[in-house]
Every structure is written in C-alpha cells, then in structure tokens.
Design a protein around this motif. Sequence first.
Motif, PDB file in Angstrom:
ATOM      1  N   GLY A 148       7.977   0.353  -8.049  1.00  0.00           N
ATOM      2  CA  GLY A 148       8.109   0.220  -6.607  1.00  0.00           C
ATOM      3  C   GLY A 148       9.156   1.170  -6.071  1.00  0.00           C
ATOM      4  O   GLY A 148      10.086   0.767  -5.368  1.00  0.00           O
ATOM      5  N   ALA A 149       8.998   2.446  -6.379  1.00  0.00           N
ATOM      6  CA  ALA A 149      10.064   3.419  -6.117  1.00  0.00           C
ATOM      7  C   ALA A 149      10.046   3.979  -4.703  1.00  0.00           C
ATOM      8  O   ALA A 149      10.953   4.730  -4.340  1.00  0.00           O
ATOM      9  N   ALA A 150       9.069   3.634  -3.878  1.00  0.00           N
ATOM     10  CA  ALA A 150       8.972   4.241  -2.552  1.00  0.00           C
ATOM     11  C   ALA A 150       9.859   3.571  -1.517  1.00  0.00           C
ATOM     12  O   ALA A 150      10.000   4.079  -0.407  1.00  0.00           O
ATOM     13  N   GLY A 151      10.472   2.445  -1.859  1.00  0.00           N
ATOM     14  CA  GLY A 151      11.392   1.794  -0.940  1.00  0.00           C
ATOM     15  C   GLY A 151      12.785   2.380  -1.054  1.00  0.00           C
ATOM     16  O   GLY A 151      13.064   3.230  -1.905  1.00  0.00           O
ATOM     17  N   ILE A 155      14.208   4.722  -4.098  1.00  0.00           N
ATOM     18  CA  ILE A 155      14.542   6.118  -3.795  1.00  0.00           C
ATOM     19  C   ILE A 155      15.975   6.426  -4.195  1.00  0.00           C
ATOM     20  O   ILE A 155      16.273   7.486  -4.764  1.00  0.00           O
ATOM     21  N   MET A 156      16.889   5.498  -3.936  1.00  0.00           N
ATOM     22  CA  MET A 156      18.270   5.706  -4.350  1.00  0.00           C
ATOM     23  C   MET A 156      18.397   5.703  -5.866  1.00  0.00           C
ATOM     24  O   MET A 156      19.145   6.503  -6.445  1.00  0.00           O
ATOM     25  N   ALA A 157      17.661   4.810  -6.535  1.00  0.00           N
ATOM     26  CA  ALA A 157      17.725   4.756  -7.999  1.00  0.00           C
ATOM     27  C   ALA A 157      17.228   6.054  -8.617  1.00  0.00           C
ATOM     28  O   ALA A 157      17.788   6.538  -9.610  1.00  0.00           O
ATOM     29  N   GLY A 179       4.124  10.272  -4.732  1.00  0.00           N
ATOM     30  CA  GLY A 179       4.625  10.766  -6.007  1.00  0.00           C
ATOM     31  C   GLY A 179       5.257  12.139  -5.876  1.00  0.00           C
ATOM     32  O   GLY A 179       6.302  12.417  -6.475  1.00  0.00           O
ATOM     33  N   ASP A 180       4.620  13.005  -5.079  1.00  0.00           N
ATOM     34  CA  ASP A 180       5.183  14.341  -4.870  1.00  0.00           C
ATOM     35  C   ASP A 180       6.552  14.262  -4.203  1.00  0.00           C
ATOM     36  O   ASP A 180       7.483  15.004  -4.562  1.00  0.00           O
ATOM     37  N   ARG A 181       6.701  13.365  -3.248  1.00  0.00           N
ATOM     38  CA  ARG A 181       7.982  13.233  -2.566  1.00  0.00           C
ATOM     39  C   ARG A 181       9.054  12.692  -3.520  1.00  0.00           C
ATOM     40  O   ARG A 181      10.206  13.114  -3.480  1.00  0.00           O
ATOM     41  N   LEU A 182       8.652  11.779  -4.396  1.00  0.00           N
ATOM     42  CA  LEU A 182       9.609  11.243  -5.363  1.00  0.00           C
ATOM     43  C   LEU A 182       9.995  12.289  -6.401  1.00  0.00           C
ATOM     44  O   LEU A 182      11.138  12.320  -6.875  1.00  0.00           O
ATOM     45  N   ARG A 183       9.067  13.178  -6.750  1.00  0.00           N
ATOM     46  CA  ARG A 183       9.418  14.287  -7.652  1.00  0.00           C
ATOM     47  C   ARG A 183      10.466  15.182  -7.009  1.00  0.00           C
ATOM     48  O   ARG A 183      11.380  15.671  -7.682  1.00  0.00           O
ATOM     49  N   GLU A 184      10.343  15.400  -5.707  1.00  0.00           N
ATOM     50  CA  GLU A 184      11.331  16.227  -5.013  1.00  0.00           C
ATOM     51  C   GLU A 184      12.722  15.600  -5.061  1.00  0.00           C
ATOM     52  O   GLU A 184      13.737  16.303  -5.014  1.00  0.00           O
ATOM     53  N   LEU A 185      12.768  14.273  -5.199  1.00  0.00           N
ATOM     54  CA  LEU A 185      14.044  13.560  -5.243  1.00  0.00           C
ATOM     55  C   LEU A 185      14.583  13.408  -6.661  1.00  0.00           C
ATOM     56  O   LEU A 185      15.705  12.939  -6.841  1.00  0.00           O
ATOM     57  N   GLY A 186      13.768  13.778  -7.672  1.00  0.00           N
ATOM     58  CA  GLY A 186      14.255  13.717  -9.039  1.00  0.00           C
ATOM     59  C   GLY A 186      13.353  13.060 -10.052  1.00  0.00           C
ATOM     60  O   GLY A 186      13.632  13.096 -11.255  1.00  0.00           O
ATOM     61  N   ILE A 223      11.369  -3.700  -8.692  1.00  0.00           N
ATOM     62  CA  ILE A 223      11.634  -4.100  -7.315  1.00  0.00           C
ATOM     63  C   ILE A 223      10.465  -4.904  -6.763  1.00  0.00           C
ATOM     64  O   ILE A 223      10.538  -5.466  -5.681  1.00  0.00           O
ATOM     65  N   VAL A 224       9.387  -5.008  -7.538  1.00  0.00           N
ATOM     66  CA  VAL A 224       8.136  -5.564  -7.044  1.00  0.00           C
ATOM     67  C   VAL A 224       7.952  -7.025  -7.419  1.00  0.00           C
ATOM     68  O   VAL A 224       7.640  -7.867  -6.580  1.00  0.00           O
ATOM     69  N   GLY A 225       8.109  -7.369  -8.714  1.00  0.00           N
ATOM     70  CA  GLY A 225       7.836  -8.730  -9.160  1.00  0.00           C
ATOM     71  C   GLY A 225       6.343  -9.016  -9.154  1.00  0.00           C
ATOM     72  O   GLY A 225       5.512  -8.137  -9.391  1.00  0.00           O
ATOM     73  N   GLY A 226       5.972 -10.257  -8.865  1.00  0.00           N
ATOM     74  CA  GLY A 226       4.569 -10.624  -8.781  1.00  0.00           C
ATOM     75  C   GLY A 226       3.912 -10.847 -10.125  1.00  0.00           C
ATOM     76  O   GLY A 226       4.558 -10.896 -11.172  1.00  0.00           O
TER      77      GLY A 226
END
Length: 332
Positions: A148-151, A155-157, A179-186, A223-226
């Motif tokens: 759940g990395a888009a929150g 993103i900070m993690a 995913g592309d945006r998260l790659r840009e962040l690391g 971050i998701v659970g369920g």
Amino acid sequence: MKAISIRTFGDPEGMALINVPEPLPAAGQVLIEVETIGVGGVDAVIRRGTLGGYGFSEGFVPGSEVAGRVVAAGDGVDPSWIGRLVWAFTGTGGGYAERAVARLEDVTVLPEGLSPIDAVALGGAGPVAHFALAHGRFDAGESLLIRGAAGSIGIMAVQLAALGGAGTIAVTTASPERGDRLRELGATAVLNRAGKSAGKSAGEDHGEGASAPAAEFDVILDIVGGHATASFIDRLADNGRMVAVGVVAGLPPADFGKALLGTFQRSRSFATFSLNTVATGGRNRIRSEQFAAAARKDLQAVVHAVLPLDGAADAHRRMDAGEVFGRVVLTV
C-alpha cells in the motif's frame, strides 16, 4: 466558526459543513488559525464507523493534523508562540475546522521554505514511516516490501528506505502509472496488490513475474491489512519481520497467525506499530528533521489534490475509490 461534522457514520455524504463554537485553548494549549488540513486514512476509518473503542459519536469533527498560525495561548504557554507558523497534531479529531486547539508539546514550528500544504503531507506520515521501519529493525542492505505504498506513509517509507541504503524496495500499488511514480521516489520493484510482479495492468502478471518464485523480504510494512494479510506473511524471508501500521482494508482474519505458526522454523515475526508508543520528544525531533529535509528538497511531499474545507466529502470519496496518490489537503 465553520467545521466539518460527521452527521452519520458510513458514506462520505454523512459529513456536512456546520457552524460550531470556537474552541478555547486550555492550560498548555495553543489556538491555531488553520490554513491547511491533512486528510488521512484514519479519518476515513473513523468516518466509516469501523474504529471501535474510542467513543466517537455523531457530530464528531474529524481531522488530526493541521498547519497554520498560533493566535492564542493558554495558561502556562509563552505568549511568544502567538504569530508562529506551525504544524500541529490535534488528537483524534477537531482538525477539519477554521480554528483548532493543540497541546504545545504536539506543535512543531515550520522551517523557512516549507509550505503549510507540504507540512500536513509530511507531518503525520513521516514520523510513522521512520519509527515503523525502526520497529521492524530495518537495516541498510536489507530488502523491504511496502504494501500500500501510494499513500503518504508508504511514500515516506520509500524515500526513507532509499536514503537508508535499502538493498531492494518493492512496493504494491494499483497501477503501472503509480509504480512509475514510486520508482521516481526510490522504489526498485513494483508489484500489484496481490504482491505479484506488475504487468500492463494491476491485475496481470507477465514474463518471469508470472512463473518465477515469489521474492521474499527481510521487512514488510503493511499499511493495508484486510483478508490478504496472511499471504504477505508468507513473503517473509527467514527471520523476516512484518509490521502492520494500518488497516485501511479492514482487520485481518482471526486466523491469520496460522501463517506464522505454519512456518515456525523460519523465525518469522509479526508486529503492530502505533506512533502513540513513541515519546513525544522523539517524534517531534524526527518531524523537525524531516521538515528541514523537505525544505532542502531532500524529501518530497506528494500532494494529490488541494480542496477547500467544504470539499471534505469529495476528499473522502476519492480515498474510498482508491484514487489518491499521496495526500489530499484541505484549505481554509
């Protein structure tokens, strides 16, 4: 003053803009003229009425983090605080309003170069990500999966793990574009929500990702659970540590611990983490450091949308629909 009230728990339409009495700062508190409000996942959980044990009732004003100027000080607070631009934690609620009170110990002064909008995108999520990684004993060179990395926490993690020298930073998210945006962040690997290699869409696997054994990770931040929690426990390496920092998809099934006991010999572990267990001084120190890093552009605040206060229901609809990448911010 104007505030957003939860008239009925459930759908976002149960929230309404109403007039409420202006709060007064008690001893040790300050009153803040709110400029921006961070809309978080916990706000949505409270609004749905699924967070039991806290005594929320209809008429509750949600919102736990704001930024703005101090306009009054309670007894015992140095009057020099008045006029300062600050970030503040308002507790479990009270933030979706034109003015809010906060304990002085929950207030952080904004450094020059950091906007109130960026402050509420970072102030709550950043320390959670930092201390959750520490809770999982994450170390340089280790592999990390963020579910759940888009929150804002995810993103900070991603950014903190990259700065900390992670060996692999895998993320689950809903689309290749995210995913592309998260790659840009690391991030170094992008998986779909099921934890498989992401193909052309979030529900497809292609090439080696569909047939190769699933990768295992030293640390997983969830971050998701369920209901799928147990399947991610099975993605832990030997001595792997999974840390639950949110349940935006609901609580795991009651028997999810079988995934741990079924592989007892692999010494996997599961833990929960709440920032409430970190001493105030520690979280304030990390928040100040992260604010300074963001002002230097070493950390990036990711804001999905900026809406007016009466757009709170729209903000929650976007979160419920899974549209938000980063944080929605309300302005007053």
